[in-house]
Design a protein around this motif. Structure first.
Motif, PDB file in Angstrom:
ATOM      1  N   LYS A 121       0.822  -1.204   0.000  1.00 23.62           N
ATOM      2  CA  LYS A 121       0.000   0.000   0.000  1.00 23.62           C
ATOM      3  C   LYS A 121       0.858   1.256   0.000  1.00 23.62           C
ATOM      4  CE  LYS A 121      -3.808   0.360   2.311  1.00 23.62           C
ATOM      5  NZ  LYS A 121      -3.545   1.346   3.334  1.00 23.62           N
ATOM      6  N   VAL A 122       0.417   2.217  -0.783  1.00 30.66           N
ATOM      7  CA  VAL A 122       0.945   3.572  -0.708  1.00 30.66           C
ATOM      8  C   VAL A 122       0.168   4.290   0.391  1.00 30.66           C
ATOM      9  CG1 VAL A 122       1.441   5.668  -2.019  1.00 30.66           C
ATOM     10  CG2 VAL A 122       1.281   3.476  -3.198  1.00 30.66           C
ATOM     11  N   LYS A 123       0.837   5.184   1.115  1.00 29.32           N
ATOM     12  CA  LYS A 123       0.164   5.956   2.164  1.00 29.32           C
ATOM     13  C   LYS A 123      -1.105   6.598   1.609  1.00 29.32           C
ATOM     14  CE  LYS A 123       1.009   9.671   5.506  1.00 29.32           C
ATOM     15  NZ  LYS A 123      -0.085  10.569   5.141  1.00 29.32           N
ATOM     16  N   ALA A 215      -1.061  -3.841  -5.743  1.00 32.50           N
ATOM     17  CA  ALA A 215      -0.794  -2.647  -4.939  1.00 32.50           C
ATOM     18  C   ALA A 215      -2.077  -1.845  -4.797  1.00 32.50           C
ATOM     19  CB  ALA A 215       0.286  -1.790  -5.576  1.00 32.50           C
ATOM     20  N   VAL A 216      -2.195  -1.169  -3.663  1.00 33.35           N
ATOM     21  CA  VAL A 216      -3.338  -0.285  -3.403  1.00 33.35           C
ATOM     22  C   VAL A 216      -2.783   1.096  -3.107  1.00 33.35           C
ATOM     23  CG1 VAL A 216      -5.280   0.214  -1.880  1.00 33.35           C
ATOM     24  CG2 VAL A 216      -4.773  -2.154  -2.520  1.00 33.35           C
ATOM     25  N   SER A 217      -3.353   2.089  -3.759  1.00 34.03           N
ATOM     26  CA  SER A 217      -2.920   3.470  -3.534  1.00 34.03           C
ATOM     27  C   SER A 217      -4.131   4.356  -3.328  1.00 34.03           C
ATOM     28  CB  SER A 217      -2.113   3.988  -4.740  1.00 34.03           C
ATOM     29  OG  SER A 217      -2.982   4.425  -5.779  1.00 34.03           O
ATOM     30  N   GLY A 218      -3.858   5.563  -2.919  1.00 32.70           N
ATOM     31  CA  GLY A 218      -4.851   6.621  -2.993  1.00 32.70           C
ATOM     32  C   GLY A 218      -4.463   7.504  -4.156  1.00 32.70           C
ATOM     33  N   ALA A 219      -4.821   8.783  -4.073  1.00 38.11           N
ATOM     34  CA  ALA A 219      -4.383   9.758  -5.076  1.00 38.11           C
ATOM     35  C   ALA A 219      -4.496  11.137  -4.460  1.00 38.11           C
ATOM     36  CB  ALA A 219      -5.212   9.668  -6.346  1.00 38.11           C
ATOM     37  N   ASN A 220      -3.480  11.948  -4.686  1.00 35.56           N
ATOM     38  CA  ASN A 220      -3.578  13.339  -4.255  1.00 35.56           C
ATOM     39  C   ASN A 220      -4.495  14.133  -5.170  1.00 35.56           C
ATOM     40  OD1 ASN A 220      -0.538  12.465  -3.440  1.00 35.56           O
ATOM     41  ND2 ASN A 220      -1.414  13.881  -1.946  1.00 35.56           N
ATOM     42  N   PHE A 221      -4.455  13.792  -6.464  1.00 32.38           N
ATOM     43  CA  PHE A 221      -5.279  14.492  -7.441  1.00 32.38           C
ATOM     44  C   PHE A 221      -5.707  13.506  -8.519  1.00 32.38           C
ATOM     45  CE2 PHE A 221      -1.959  17.407  -5.899  1.00 32.38           C
ATOM     46  CZ  PHE A 221      -2.754  18.303  -5.211  1.00 32.38           C
ATOM     47  N   LEU A 248      -2.986  -2.658 -10.034  1.00 32.73           N
ATOM     48  CA  LEU A 248      -2.978  -1.447  -9.209  1.00 32.73           C
ATOM     49  C   LEU A 248      -4.412  -1.012  -8.973  1.00 32.73           C
ATOM     50  CD1 LEU A 248      -1.635   0.980  -7.827  1.00 32.73           C
ATOM     51  CD2 LEU A 248      -1.473   2.072 -10.074  1.00 32.73           C
ATOM     52  N   ILE A 249      -4.772  -0.870  -7.693  1.00 38.92           N
ATOM     53  CA  ILE A 249      -6.119  -0.435  -7.308  1.00 38.92           C
ATOM     54  C   ILE A 249      -5.975   0.881  -6.563  1.00 38.92           C
ATOM     55  CG2 ILE A 249      -8.225  -1.035  -6.069  1.00 38.92           C
ATOM     56  CD1 ILE A 249      -7.209  -3.993  -6.125  1.00 38.92           C
ATOM     57  N   SER A 250      -6.585   1.934  -7.076  1.00 44.03           N
ATOM     58  CA  SER A 250      -6.479   3.264  -6.453  1.00 44.03           C
ATOM     59  C   SER A 250      -7.833   3.659  -5.878  1.00 44.03           C
ATOM     60  CB  SER A 250      -6.028   4.304  -7.488  1.00 44.03           C
ATOM     61  OG  SER A 250      -4.759   3.957  -8.008  1.00 44.03           O
ATOM     62  N   GLY A 253     -11.142   9.574  -3.162  1.00 40.85           N
ATOM     63  CA  GLY A 253     -12.318  10.352  -2.796  1.00 40.85           C
ATOM     64  C   GLY A 253     -12.765  11.202  -3.967  1.00 40.85           C
ATOM     65  N   VAL A 254     -14.060  11.345  -4.139  1.00 38.65           N
ATOM     66  CA  VAL A 254     -14.573  12.051  -5.324  1.00 38.65           C
ATOM     67  C   VAL A 254     -14.164  13.522  -5.344  1.00 38.65           C
ATOM     68  CG1 VAL A 254     -16.530  10.484  -5.655  1.00 38.65           C
ATOM     69  CG2 VAL A 254     -16.793  12.494  -4.160  1.00 38.65           C
ATOM     70  N   GLU A 255     -13.777  14.071  -4.202  1.00 36.83           N
ATOM     71  CA  GLU A 255     -13.406  15.487  -4.147  1.00 36.83           C
ATOM     72  C   GLU A 255     -11.998  15.734  -4.656  1.00 36.83           C
ATOM     73  OE1 GLU A 255     -11.517  14.048  -0.322  1.00 36.83           O
ATOM     74  OE2 GLU A 255     -13.091  13.436  -1.730  1.00 36.83           O
ATOM     75  N   LYS A 256     -11.244  14.685  -4.991  1.00 38.66           N
ATOM     76  CA  LYS A 256      -9.849  14.836  -5.406  1.00 38.66           C
ATOM     77  C   LYS A 256      -9.703  15.315  -6.849  1.00 38.66           C
ATOM     78  CE  LYS A 256      -7.789  13.333  -1.643  1.00 38.66           C
ATOM     79  NZ  LYS A 256      -6.848  14.173  -0.881  1.00 38.66           N
ATOM     80  N   LEU A 257     -10.797  15.481  -7.537  1.00 34.91           N
ATOM     81  CA  LEU A 257     -10.740  15.847  -8.950  1.00 34.91           C
ATOM     82  C   LEU A 257     -10.190  17.252  -9.177  1.00 34.91           C
ATOM     83  CD1 LEU A 257     -14.065  14.466 -10.466  1.00 34.91           C
ATOM     84  CD2 LEU A 257     -11.764  13.580 -10.762  1.00 34.91           C
ATOM     85  N   LEU A 258      -9.491  17.413 -10.299  1.00 35.95           N
ATOM     86  CA  LEU A 258      -9.152  18.709 -10.875  1.00 35.95           C
ATOM     87  C   LEU A 258      -9.682  18.702 -12.309  1.00 35.95           C
ATOM     88  CD1 LEU A 258      -5.423  19.166  -9.729  1.00 35.95           C
ATOM     89  CD2 LEU A 258      -7.501  20.007  -8.600  1.00 35.95           C
ATOM     90  N   PRO A 259     -10.204  19.818 -12.788  1.00 30.66           N
ATOM     91  CA  PRO A 259     -10.817  19.805 -14.124  1.00 30.66           C
ATOM     92  C   PRO A 259      -9.843  19.498 -15.253  1.00 30.66           C
ATOM     93  CG  PRO A 259     -11.619  21.670 -12.846  1.00 30.66           C
ATOM     94  CD  PRO A 259     -10.480  21.072 -12.072  1.00 30.66           C
ATOM     95  N   THR A 260      -8.669  20.147 -15.262  1.00 29.54           N
ATOM     96  CA  THR A 260      -7.745  19.989 -16.380  1.00 29.54           C
ATOM     97  C   THR A 260      -6.330  19.704 -15.890  1.00 29.54           C
ATOM     98  OG1 THR A 260      -7.054  22.316 -16.522  1.00 29.54           O
ATOM     99  CG2 THR A 260      -9.118  21.700 -17.646  1.00 29.54           C
TER     100      THR A 260
END
Length: 481
Positions: A121-123, A215-221, A248-250, A253-260
């Motif tokens: 896992k990634v933090k 592997a399991v990760s999150g995402a900053n963006f 790889l499974i990430s 959270g739905v709020e992590k999106l950036l438009p472009t």
């Protein structure tokens, strides 16, 4: 596929907080905790201040980050569908999870489908929020944290106490003891020198990296127009997890999106300076779906709601979803520095946790958290995306349940304070009634305060003194001048 819907309040699985402040801890541990927190937060604060001062358009960057996040919140359903289309076109599979239970079920099923019985896992705070490690363990799948601090916490059967430095409450002697007790492959003569501890962890984790199939990760963006996921980290463990395994499974959270993709430029300047006090992050990993022959060939993205739709529906509380998990608010908060992260009883500690956790799981279940603040505003001043945390705290305090006696008392005080005449009369009455007692206390202690009062007001004086009315009001003094 199921799209996220607003779940019932309290559907999340964030741990219920302990009463604030924490129960008594052993004096030595308590002293060590405060010393560690003070040293770490001061160091990070100072580094952040230096690198922020180097950026002439820092306030403009903060405004841009705030505006981008506000735009995401206005167009979230549209952007989520755009992200799904972009990621799917690039070869990824997108899953939608209404709550923690559904997200955990998806990850467990995906892991079982590979035949693997362990994951690296990634933090990721999102996986902590949904209690993924516990769900995997219940399914017979071992989850190994690879971030050094998260590894320490996991091996110590503990929970993180800080967003950025989760193991800040440990000293190096304790870390050495944990490694010797829980790592079967460490040298018997392992010292507590930081370099030796880091090398032991590196050797231990390298074997995990080379053998892991999942592997399991999150995402900053998450970038909507390209389907790209972004992870920033400081150790390189994330890079190993994101490139070596077959699957790889990430969990995002739905709020992590950036438009472009262009929007990422703003946040890659804001995040490292606000979190670690660095000009740029040591490791910034970006991946878009599947690249044949390069990296994981089976890529999944689990988009998690888990209460975020409910937060989005509150126009005052909604800005909490702008948080980029930098921890700047923790490092300036006098309450956090004194109490530590475990006092919040939540995956998200500090000022951001005081506004995010109650909204995700229900204010009634986290009634103490909005009060875990002095409302000094330091958190608002340093927030890279300008979340007005004090404003949201006050908003949530109004939603928290209040005892009948408290509501009645506040109702009377409100009636008195609405009229200048009634307020002046109440002050005169209080001053007259407390006059002899105030004079006695001032002679005895040098201060017009009471240290102890009978129940139920003893709840106030248990942790603070009660000031008595002054012998002379400001208006009276001003009139005489």
């Amino acid at each position: 596929m199921n799209r996220p819907v607003a779940p019932a309040t309290g559907s999340g699985r964030i741990r219920t907080p302990l009463p604030f402040p924490t129960a008594a801890r052993p004096a030595v541990a308590d002293t060590q905790l405060r010393a560690n927190l003070h040293r770490a937060t001061r160091t990070i604060r100072d580094k952040r201040a230096r690198v922020v001062d180097e950026v002439p358009d820092w306030e403009a960057l903060r405004d841009a980050g705030s505006a981008i996040k506000a735009d995401v919140q206005r167009r979230l359903p549209e952007l989520l569908e755009q992200f799904e289309a972009s990621a799917t076109a690039a070869g990824a599979t997108v899953h939608w999870a209404r709550d923690a239970a559904e997200a955990c079920r998806i990850v467990v099923e995906l892991t079982r489908a590979t035949g693997a019985d362990e994951v690296v896992k990634v933090k990721s705070m999102a996986t902590q929020e949904i209690e993924l490690n516990e769900a995997l363990e219940a399914a017979g799948i071992a989850a190994y944290e690879t971030d050094l601090a998260e590894l320490i916490v996991q091996l110590g059967d503990d929970t993180p106490s800080h967003i950025l430095v989760p193991a800040i409450h440990y000293n190096r002697a304790q870390i050495r003891e944990i490694f010797q007790r829980r790592m079967p492959d460490v040298p018997a003569d392992l010292s507590d020198e930081p370099s030796a501890l880091a090398e032991a962890a590196r050797a231990h984790l390298r074997r995990r990296f080379l053998s892991a199939r999942v592997a399991v990760s999150g995402a900053n963006f998450a970038i909507a127009d390209t389907g790209t996921l972004v992870v920033v980290e400081s150790e390189g463990n994330g890079r190993m997890c994101l490139t070596l395994p077959e699957t790889l499974i990430s969990v995002v959270g739905v709020e992590k999106l950036l438009p472009t993709f262009t929007d990422l430029e703003v946040f890659l300047q804001l995040l490292p300076r606000s979190s670690t006090g660095e000009r740029m992050n040591p490791y910034t990993s970006l991946w878009t779906g599947v690249t044949p022959g390069d990296g994981p060939q089976d890529v999944h993205v689990v988009l998690v709601d888990n209460g975020r739709s409910a937060v989005l529906a509150d126009p005052v509380g909604r800005p909490a979803l702008s948080c980029i998990r930098c921890s700047a608010c923790l490092n300036v908060c006098p309450v956090y520095e004194r109490a530590g992260g475990h006092a919040y009883g939540s995956v998200y500690p500090g000022p951001i946790g005081a506004i995010l956790s109650p909204q995700l799981t229900g204010v009634a279940d986290n009634a103490s958290l909005p009060y875990a603040s002095t409302l000094c505003g330091a958190c608002y001043d340093v927030c890279p995306v300008k979340i007005n945390i004090p404003e949201i705290l006050v908003h949530l305090r109004q939603q928290a349940p209040h005892p009948l006696a408290e509501r009645a008392t506040m109702g009377v005080l409100s009636w008195v304070m609405r009229s200048p005449r009634r307020w002046a009369a109440a002050l005169r009455l209080a001053r007259t009634g407390a006059g002899p007692l105030g004079a006695y206390r001032e002679r005895r202690t040098g201060a017009r305060t009471l240290r102890r009062l009978p129940w139920p007001i003893s709840a106030w004086t248990r942790s603070r003194d009660l000031p008595l009315p002054a012998a002379q009001t400001f208006r009276e003094w001003w009139g005489k001048q």
